[in-house]
Design a protein around this motif. Structure first.
Motif, mmCIF file in Angstrom:
data_model
loop_
_atom_site.group_PDB
_atom_site.id
_atom_site.type_symbol
_atom_site.label_atom_id
_atom_site.label_comp_id
_atom_site.label_asym_id
_atom_site.label_seq_id
_atom_site.Cartn_x
_atom_site.Cartn_y
_atom_site.Cartn_z
ATOM 1 N N ILE A 1 0.736 -1.207 0.059
ATOM 2 C CA ILE A 1 0.104 -0.071 0.110
ATOM 3 C C ILE A 1 0.883 1.164 -0.274
ATOM 4 C CG2 ILE A 1 -2.061 1.238 1.139
ATOM 5 C CD1 ILE A 1 -2.574 -1.699 0.326
ATOM 6 N N GLY A 2 0.682 1.863 -1.101
ATOM 7 C CA GLY A 2 1.719 3.235 -1.234
ATOM 8 C C GLY A 2 0.685 4.343 -0.975
ATOM 9 N N SER A 3 1.428 5.721 -1.117
ATOM 10 C CA SER A 3 0.415 6.861 -0.944
ATOM 11 C C SER A 3 -0.382 7.165 -1.963
ATOM 12 C CB SER A 3 1.508 7.882 -1.000
ATOM 13 O OG SER A 3 2.250 8.259 -2.298
ATOM 14 N N GLU B 1 -5.889 12.160 -2.190
ATOM 15 C CA GLU B 1 -6.954 12.385 -1.191
ATOM 16 C C GLU B 1 -8.086 11.134 -1.405
ATOM 17 O OE1 GLU B 1 -7.425 14.936 1.162
ATOM 18 O OE2 GLU B 1 -5.103 14.797 0.744
ATOM 19 N N LYS B 2 -8.142 10.507 -2.313
ATOM 20 C CA LYS B 2 -9.088 9.282 -2.638
ATOM 21 C C LYS B 2 -7.991 7.937 -2.780
ATOM 22 C CE LYS B 2 -12.498 12.300 -4.390
ATOM 23 N NZ LYS B 2 -13.405 12.804 -5.482
ATOM 24 N N ALA B 3 -7.165 7.591 -2.006
ATOM 25 C CA ALA B 3 -6.211 6.698 -2.516
ATOM 26 C C ALA B 3 -6.908 5.211 -2.319
ATOM 27 C CB ALA B 3 -4.828 6.746 -1.643
ATOM 28 N N ILE B 4 -7.752 5.119 -1.332
ATOM 29 C CA ILE B 4 -8.124 3.719 -1.064
ATOM 30 C C ILE B 4 -9.921 4.072 -0.881
ATOM 31 C CG2 ILE B 4 -8.385 2.109 0.761
ATOM 32 C CD1 ILE B 4 -5.732 1.957 -0.530
ATOM 33 N N TYR B 5 -10.463 3.376 -1.746
ATOM 34 C CA TYR B 5 -12.058 3.095 -1.370
ATOM 35 C C TYR B 5 -12.335 2.196 -0.338
ATOM 36 C CZ TYR B 5 -17.149 3.097 -2.454
ATOM 37 O OH TYR B 5 -18.412 2.942 -2.486
ATOM 38 N N VAL B 6 -13.152 2.409 0.660
ATOM 39 C CA VAL B 6 -13.580 1.541 1.691
ATOM 40 C C VAL B 6 -15.044 1.311 1.513
ATOM 41 C CG1 VAL B 6 -13.443 1.156 4.117
ATOM 42 C CG2 VAL B 6 -11.671 2.328 3.197
ATOM 43 N N TYR B 7 -15.484 -0.386 1.488
ATOM 44 C CA TYR B 7 -16.730 -0.339 1.685
ATOM 45 C C TYR B 7 -17.152 -1.341 2.874
ATOM 46 C CZ TYR B 7 -21.628 -0.296 -0.387
ATOM 47 O OH TYR B 7 -22.948 0.088 -0.461
ATOM 48 N N PRO B 8 -18.225 -1.464 3.509
ATOM 49 C CA PRO B 8 -18.834 -2.318 4.453
ATOM 50 C C PRO B 8 -19.367 -3.285 3.770
ATOM 51 C CG PRO B 8 -19.383 0.026 5.215
ATOM 52 C CD PRO B 8 -19.034 -0.110 3.638
ATOM 53 N N THR B 9 -18.877 -4.750 4.219
ATOM 54 C CA THR B 9 -19.384 -5.891 3.665
ATOM 55 C C THR B 9 -21.085 -5.887 4.168
ATOM 56 O OG1 THR B 9 -19.255 -8.160 3.628
ATOM 57 C CG2 THR B 9 -18.903 -7.484 5.662
ATOM 58 N N GLY C 1 -16.501 -1.611 -6.629
ATOM 59 C CA GLY C 1 -15.419 -0.734 -7.007
ATOM 60 C C GLY C 1 -14.374 -0.482 -5.686
ATOM 61 N N GLU C 2 -14.586 -1.187 -4.606
ATOM 62 C CA GLU C 2 -13.916 -0.730 -3.483
ATOM 63 C C GLU C 2 -12.765 -1.363 -3.490
ATOM 64 O OE1 GLU C 2 -15.955 -4.459 -1.850
ATOM 65 O OE2 GLU C 2 -16.374 -2.983 -3.308
ATOM 66 N N ASN C 3 -11.562 -0.832 -2.744
ATOM 67 C CA ASN C 3 -10.245 -1.591 -2.474
ATOM 68 C C ASN C 3 -10.141 -2.283 -1.390
ATOM 69 O OD1 ASN C 3 -9.317 1.535 -3.616
ATOM 70 N ND2 ASN C 3 -8.997 -0.187 -4.746
ATOM 71 N N PHE C 4 -10.999 -1.703 -0.230
ATOM 72 C CA PHE C 4 -10.896 -2.423 0.895
ATOM 73 C C PHE C 4 -12.521 -2.666 1.455
ATOM 74 C CE2 PHE C 4 -7.141 -0.273 3.195
ATOM 75 C CZ PHE C 4 -5.911 -0.886 2.304
ATOM 76 N N THR C 5 -12.712 -4.144 1.500
ATOM 77 C CA THR C 5 -14.028 -4.295 2.021
ATOM 78 C C THR C 5 -13.935 -4.786 3.469
ATOM 79 O OG1 THR C 5 -14.184 -5.533 -0.178
ATOM 80 C CG2 THR C 5 -16.085 -6.034 1.503
ATOM 81 N N ILE C 6 -14.712 -4.148 4.370
ATOM 82 C CA ILE C 6 -14.218 -4.383 5.743
ATOM 83 C C ILE C 6 -15.606 -4.797 6.500
ATOM 84 C CG2 ILE C 6 -12.567 -2.307 5.671
ATOM 85 C CD1 ILE C 6 -14.820 -0.773 6.978
ATOM 86 N N GLU C 7 -15.566 -5.231 7.634
ATOM 87 C CA GLU C 7 -16.692 -5.583 8.327
ATOM 88 C C GLU C 7 -16.481 -4.761 9.873
ATOM 89 O OE1 GLU C 7 -17.257 -9.745 9.226
ATOM 90 O OE2 GLU C 7 -15.588 -9.843 10.415
ATOM 91 N N LEU D 1 -10.037 6.949 1.818
ATOM 92 C CA LEU D 1 -9.031 7.316 2.758
ATOM 93 C C LEU D 1 -7.847 7.805 2.292
ATOM 94 C CD1 LEU D 1 -9.183 3.904 4.443
ATOM 95 C CD2 LEU D 1 -10.186 5.863 5.200
ATOM 96 N N ARG D 2 -7.134 8.652 2.857
ATOM 97 C CA ARG D 2 -5.798 9.239 2.389
ATOM 98 C C ARG D 2 -4.751 8.228 3.307
ATOM 99 N NH1 ARG D 2 -5.440 13.779 5.306
ATOM 100 N NH2 ARG D 2 -6.819 14.759 4.008
#
Length: 203
Positions: A45-47, A65-73, A99-105, A160-161
């Protein structure tokens, strides 16, 4: 709270009849899982986000400013039900499909505020803003009303930044360091929805 999946995508043609001026546009909205609970690959994971991930239009996606897109499972059940009903076919979306990079719970838009910091594994991120869906999202999921449904449901996810770069693996725990807690992602979504309703600017 934990990271379930890390996903990345390449820019490629996106086809559909979901915008009056475009039959095909370039997009990297279709993400594929590259680290999962079943395949614990270490991902750099870079800048600018997940190594190997691409964005077609840097004016609205990607960058610092929009490096990572997070989405809740937790929201996937909503989309599977909605898209199954509206497209008249059985839909079972895989992580990354929105379209998310990180799928979280374990963490939702009502609990995350602009300016909060998220510690994920050994890495550190700052919450920037909600995701504002456009016609490309409609085309990606095959339903013209998808962008409107995302705003109306409040299931927007957030950007996320990257504050501390390094290596991440699916399964990493997530910890929140609260910021000023002035505006939650859910509140930001509601303001955007109100503005859209007032101006009737649905795409």
């Amino acid at each position: 709270m934990r990271l379930l999946t890390i996903s990345a995508g390449k820019v490629m043609p996106l086809f559909g009849n979901h915008h009056p001026n475009y039959k095909s546009v370039a997009s990297a909205i279709h993400k594929k899982s590259i680290s999962t609970l079943e395949n614990l690959s270490q991902i750099e994971i870079g800048s600018l986000g997940v190594k190997g991930d691409e964005q077609a239009d840097l004016s609205v996606h990607g960058g610092i400013e929009k490096a990572i897109y997070v989405y809740p499972t937790e929201h996937y059940a909503f989309w599977n039900e909605l898209l199954t009903r509206e497209t008249k076919r059985s839909v079972e979306l895989q992580h990354g499909a929105l379209g998310e990079n990180f799928t979280i719970e374990g963490l939702l838009e009502t609990e995350v505020f602009v300016g909060d910091k998220l510690l994920i594994g050994e890495l550190e991120f700052a919450v920037v803003k909600l995701r504002e869906p456009c016609f490309k999202f409609n085309a990606a999921v095959g339903y013209k009303g998808a962008s409107k449904a995302m705003l109306q449901s409040g299931f927007s996810g957030w950007y996320l930044r990257v504050l501390k770069t390094g290596v991440l693996t699916a399964g990493a725990q997530i910890q929140i360091i609260p910021g000023s807690r002035t505006t939650s992602i859910a509140e930001q979504n509601q303001k955007l929805l109100n503005n859209r309703n007032q101006k009737d600017l649905w795409e």
